[in-house]
Design an enzyme around this catalytic site. Structure first.
Site, PDB file in Angstrom:
ATOM      1  N   LYS A  60     -27.208  39.272  44.109  1.00  0.00           N
ATOM      2  CA  LYS A  60     -26.141  40.243  44.384  1.00  0.00           C
ATOM      3  C   LYS A  60     -24.914  39.885  43.560  1.00  0.00           C
ATOM      4  CE  LYS A  60     -22.498  40.918  46.899  1.00  0.00           C
ATOM      5  NZ  LYS A  60     -21.756  41.786  45.968  1.00  0.00           N
ATOM      6  N   GLU A 117     -20.249  26.952  46.815  1.00  0.00           N
ATOM      7  CA  GLU A 117     -19.179  26.429  45.964  1.00  0.00           C
ATOM      8  C   GLU A 117     -18.003  27.389  46.051  1.00  0.00           C
ATOM      9  OE1 GLU A 117     -18.967  23.470  44.735  1.00  0.00           O
ATOM     10  OE2 GLU A 117     -21.008  22.957  45.326  1.00  0.00           O
ATOM     11  N   CYS A 171     -12.005  28.932  39.280  1.00  0.00           N
ATOM     12  CA  CYS A 171     -11.974  28.055  40.452  1.00  0.00           C
ATOM     13  C   CYS A 171     -11.429  26.688  40.066  1.00  0.00           C
ATOM     14  CB  CYS A 171     -13.369  27.926  41.044  1.00  0.00           C
ATOM     15  SG  CYS A 171     -14.579  27.403  39.822  1.00  0.00           S
ATOM     16  N   GLU A 196      -4.874  29.029  47.488  1.00  0.00           N
ATOM     17  CA  GLU A 196      -5.408  29.451  46.190  1.00  0.00           C
ATOM     18  C   GLU A 196      -4.859  30.838  45.847  1.00  0.00           C
ATOM     19  OE1 GLU A 196      -9.622  30.558  45.779  1.00  0.00           O
ATOM     20  OE2 GLU A 196      -9.706  29.217  44.056  1.00  0.00           O
TER      21      GLU A 196
HETATM   22  P1  NAP Z   1     -15.544  36.347  47.314  1.00  0.00           P
HETATM   23  O1  NAP Z   1     -14.651  37.438  47.705  1.00  0.00           O
HETATM   24  O2  NAP Z   1     -15.801  35.255  48.266  1.00  0.00           O
HETATM   25  O3  NAP Z   1     -16.925  37.014  46.858  1.00  0.00           O
HETATM   26  C1  NAP Z   1     -17.990  36.269  46.331  1.00  0.00           C
HETATM   27  C2  NAP Z   1     -19.274  37.048  46.509  1.00  0.00           C
HETATM   28  O4  NAP Z   1     -19.588  37.115  47.906  1.00  0.00           O
HETATM   29  C3  NAP Z   1     -19.191  38.495  46.025  1.00  0.00           C
HETATM   30  O5  NAP Z   1     -20.404  38.885  45.471  1.00  0.00           O
HETATM   31  C4  NAP Z   1     -18.908  39.236  47.330  1.00  0.00           C
HETATM   32  O6  NAP Z   1     -19.236  40.586  47.263  1.00  0.00           O
HETATM   33  C5  NAP Z   1     -19.802  38.472  48.270  1.00  0.00           C
HETATM   34  N1  NAP Z   1     -19.495  38.683  49.698  1.00  0.00           N
HETATM   35  C6  NAP Z   1     -18.363  39.185  50.265  1.00  0.00           C
HETATM   36  N2  NAP Z   1     -18.497  39.214  51.607  1.00  0.00           N
HETATM   37  C7  NAP Z   1     -19.718  38.742  51.902  1.00  0.00           C
HETATM   38  C8  NAP Z   1     -20.447  38.522  53.106  1.00  0.00           C
HETATM   39  N3  NAP Z   1     -19.919  38.790  54.312  1.00  0.00           N
HETATM   40  N4  NAP Z   1     -21.696  38.009  53.033  1.00  0.00           N
HETATM   41  C9  NAP Z   1     -22.246  37.711  51.839  1.00  0.00           C
HETATM   42  N5  NAP Z   1     -21.606  37.891  50.671  1.00  0.00           N
HETATM   43  C10 NAP Z   1     -20.363  38.397  50.688  1.00  0.00           C
HETATM   44  O7  NAP Z   1     -15.011  35.669  45.953  1.00  0.00           O
HETATM   45  P2  NAP Z   1     -14.467  36.416  44.669  1.00  0.00           P
HETATM   46  O8  NAP Z   1     -13.190  37.081  45.031  1.00  0.00           O
HETATM   47  O9  NAP Z   1     -15.537  37.229  44.064  1.00  0.00           O
HETATM   48  O10 NAP Z   1     -14.223  35.167  43.689  1.00  0.00           O
HETATM   49  C11 NAP Z   1     -13.105  34.359  43.740  1.00  0.00           C
HETATM   50  C12 NAP Z   1     -13.365  33.083  44.533  1.00  0.00           C
HETATM   51  O11 NAP Z   1     -14.498  32.409  44.012  1.00  0.00           O
HETATM   52  C13 NAP Z   1     -12.236  32.082  44.434  1.00  0.00           C
HETATM   53  O12 NAP Z   1     -12.002  31.513  45.690  1.00  0.00           O
HETATM   54  C14 NAP Z   1     -12.777  31.036  43.463  1.00  0.00           C
HETATM   55  O13 NAP Z   1     -12.188  29.765  43.575  1.00  0.00           O
HETATM   56  C15 NAP Z   1     -14.209  31.017  43.834  1.00  0.00           C
HETATM   57  N6  NAP Z   1     -15.017  30.439  42.760  1.00  0.00           N
HETATM   58  C16 NAP Z   1     -15.575  29.193  42.939  1.00  0.00           C
HETATM   59  C17 NAP Z   1     -16.328  28.615  41.927  1.00  0.00           C
HETATM   60  C18 NAP Z   1     -16.955  27.264  42.103  1.00  0.00           C
HETATM   61  O14 NAP Z   1     -17.897  26.949  41.367  1.00  0.00           O
HETATM   62  N7  NAP Z   1     -16.490  26.461  43.024  1.00  0.00           N
HETATM   63  C19 NAP Z   1     -16.523  29.300  40.731  1.00  0.00           C
HETATM   64  C20 NAP Z   1     -15.938  30.560  40.575  1.00  0.00           C
HETATM   65  C21 NAP Z   1     -15.207  31.125  41.604  1.00  0.00           C
HETATM   66  P3  NAP Z   1     -18.108  41.673  46.846  1.00  0.00           P
HETATM   67  O15 NAP Z   1     -17.921  41.526  45.389  1.00  0.00           O
HETATM   68  O16 NAP Z   1     -18.724  42.946  47.192  1.00  0.00           O
HETATM   69  O17 NAP Z   1     -16.878  41.353  47.644  1.00  0.00           O
END
Ligand code: NAP
Ligand code: MG
Length: 490
Positions: A180, A255, A289, A390
């Site tokens: 996804k 992560e 991140c 963040e």
């Molecule tokens: P996010 O809002 O947590 O979304 C991540 C993924 O999860 C998306 O595909 C999202 O879908 C999906 N999702 C949302 N709600 C869900 C649920 N209830 N159940 C299952 N999946 C669900 O994160 P983001 O805004 O895309 O990315 C930014 C974040 O990612 C930041 O916090 C960043 O630090 C973190 N990040 C961490 C790393 C690492 O390796 N540690 C690397 C890159 C990014 P939708 O797109 O439809 O919302």
């Protein structure tokens, strides 16, 4: 290859080797964040039923794929690497249009995805180890088996590299995948699926379903036919996935976010430290991140450091990433732009000073996109919200420290623990920093951003579930079960 992923810019899901519309019949629009007049395409707003179909397809494809010799799986992965590399320029353009990062950044990410496939392809030749037995007539060995169906849930900020570093180790280990992508970046995910198809991946081994995580995420996590979930994204969503997955005792790898510190000591090469800070804070528009969001500077060099960093931030050319002159792209969408601006206001209200930046750009070609200036805050204290939460934008807060010990204390004063950096020429304090800092990746005289794909990666504290590492050969552990065999041969 199945016929088309697209009709008149309407893109579909990939299920069991066919490009299909969502059973719910709904789609959504994806637009270029640097120019919202540009429609990237319409994508499926999928439903729980679509996820169920995809999981079923992955389950059905599993036995054959799991039995395929790993070197043969590896040959397909090698071809994926080649396919991605061959289309590098086109894929980089898609990535820039969809996510906003500069073309140079996109090229780097696409190349990274190809390299990841190549790396994991070669791991198909390795499996388990033999162990000396106390019994002279016995062969004692371990081997790794696939887990089954793995759900891959990814964020928008590295929309081809992160799927690659989950899907490639998943596939080489013999698992089948339901992927996804983030709602904001489905097209580059579709391009990756096409590269897999072109490379001869059997139908159903990889499936992709686009749509809102809050609508389809729960099904992906709760479905009894899903064996494991690899997730990268925010702490809030990760935590929810862990709770939900616990009900069915699924293996998870999460992560999550970061609030990464960079410490500069008085003996550092100041120009180099400023360059390392700027690359960490403003690269990828701060939407990494691993971005540097707290610069902890010892008192003696605070003034010249601020002066130089402000100069650097001032010179950054901001605009549409397709323009080769541009050094920093837009925020990924309106919501992220609003969040950046809101935190800039929060910082001012808390008593921090905006030394440079702090504004949205709306003049000329900026009018059509979500642009915010590279922003440096001074007079930041470690407990302020801008130093704790963040933000995910091109915003860095400078915190003054008395000395090395206090700098380390501040570096650790966060719920996150992803990456950390120190700039110094003092070997002793460099070593102490590596030892005392609670982060999964620690760098000396290198930016908090940027990882080598052959080395393990993962955070601590709220940055990670700390279950399994990603990347490097350790990544295989999440995607496999280890068995031990005692083979007495007489
Ligand atoms: P996010 O809002 O947590 O979304 C991540 C993924 O999860 C998306 O595909 C999202 O879908 C999906 N999702 C949302 N709600 C869900 C649920 N209830 N159940 C299952 N999946 C669900 O994160 P983001 O805004 O895309 O990315 C930014 C974040 O990612 C930041 O916090 C960043 O630090 C973190 N990040 C961490 C790393 C690492 O390796 N540690 C690397 C890159 C990014 P939708 O797109 O439809 O919302
Ligand atoms: Mg989000």
């Amino acid at each position: 290859m199945a016929e088309v992923a697209v009709t008149e810019k309407e893109y579909r899901n990939l299920i069991a080797g066919e490009w299909v519309a969502s059973l719910g019949g709904e789609t959504y629009e994806d637009r270029n964040p640097a120019d919202t007049e540009e429609l990237i395409g319409r994508f499926q707003s999928s439903t729980r039923e679509d996820i169920q179909q995809a999981v079923k397809a992955a389950r059905e494809a599993l036995p054959l794929w799991a039995e395929t010799p790993a070197p043969e799986r590896g040959r397909i992965l090698h071809r994926v690497a080649e396919a991605v590399e061959k289309q590098k320029e086109e894929l980089a353009t898609v990535l820039t249009r969809e996510e906003g990062k500069t073309l140079a950044e996109s090229r780097g990410e696409v190349q990274r995805a190809a390299d990841i496939f190549r790396f994991f392809a070669s791991l198909g030749y390795l499996n388990g180890e033999t162990i000396h037995s106390a019994d002279r007539d016995l062969l004692l060995f371990t081997f790794r088996e696939p887990l089954g169906v793995v759900a891959v849930i990814t964020p928008w900020n590295f929309p081809i590299a992160i799927p690659a570093w989950k899907i490639a180790p998943g596939l080489i280990s013999g698992n089948t995948i339901v992927f996804k992508p983030a709602q904001l970046t489905p097209l580059i995910g579709i391009r990756l699926m096409e590269a897999l198809e072109q490379s001869g991946i059997p139908k159903g081994v990889v499936n992709m379903v686009s749509g809102s995580g809050s609508v389809i995420g729960d099904e992906l996590v709760a479905n009894p036919d899903v064996d494991a979930i690899s997730f990268t994204g925010s702490y809030e969503v990760g935590r929810r996935i862990a709770q939900k997955a616990a009900e069915t005792l699924k293996r998870t790898q999460l992560e999550m976010g970061g609030k990464n510190p960079l410490v500069v000591l008085e003996d550092a090469d100041l120009d180099k430290a400023v360059d390392i800070t700027a690359r960490g804070a403003f690269g990828a528009t701060g939407q990494a991140c691993t971005a540097t969001s707290r610069a902890i500077i010892v008192h003696d060099i605070l003034e010249p450091f601020v002066e130089k960093l402000v100069e650097r931030a001032k010179g950054i050319r901001i605009g549409n990433g397709l323009d080769s002159e541009v050094q920093m792209g837009p925020a990924v969408n309106e919501e992220q732009l609003e969040k950046d601006l809101e935190y800039i206001q929060i910082g001012r209200d808390e008593g921090a000073e905006v030394a440079i930046g702090g504004q949205r750009l709306t003049d000329g070609h900026h009018a059509k996109g979500y642009f915010v200036e590279a922003t440096v805050f001074t007079d930041v204290r470690a407990e302020m919200r801008i130093a704790q939460e963040e933000i995910f934008g091109p915003i860095v807060g400078i915190i003054e420290a008395r000395d090395f010990d206090q700098a380390v204390e501040i570096a650790n004063q966060t719920v996150y623990g992803l990456t950390a950096c120190i700039c110094t020429r003092d070997l002793e304090r460099a070593h102490l920093f590596v030892r005392k800092t609670n982060a999964g990746v620690i760098k000396v005289n290198r930016p908090t951003v940027g990882l080598e794909l052959q080395a393990p990666f993962g955070g601590m504290k709220h940055s990670s579930s700390e279950t399994f590492k990603e990347q490097g050969k350790d990544a295989i552990q999440f995607y496999t079960r280890l068995k031990t065999a005692y083979l007495g041969y007489r």
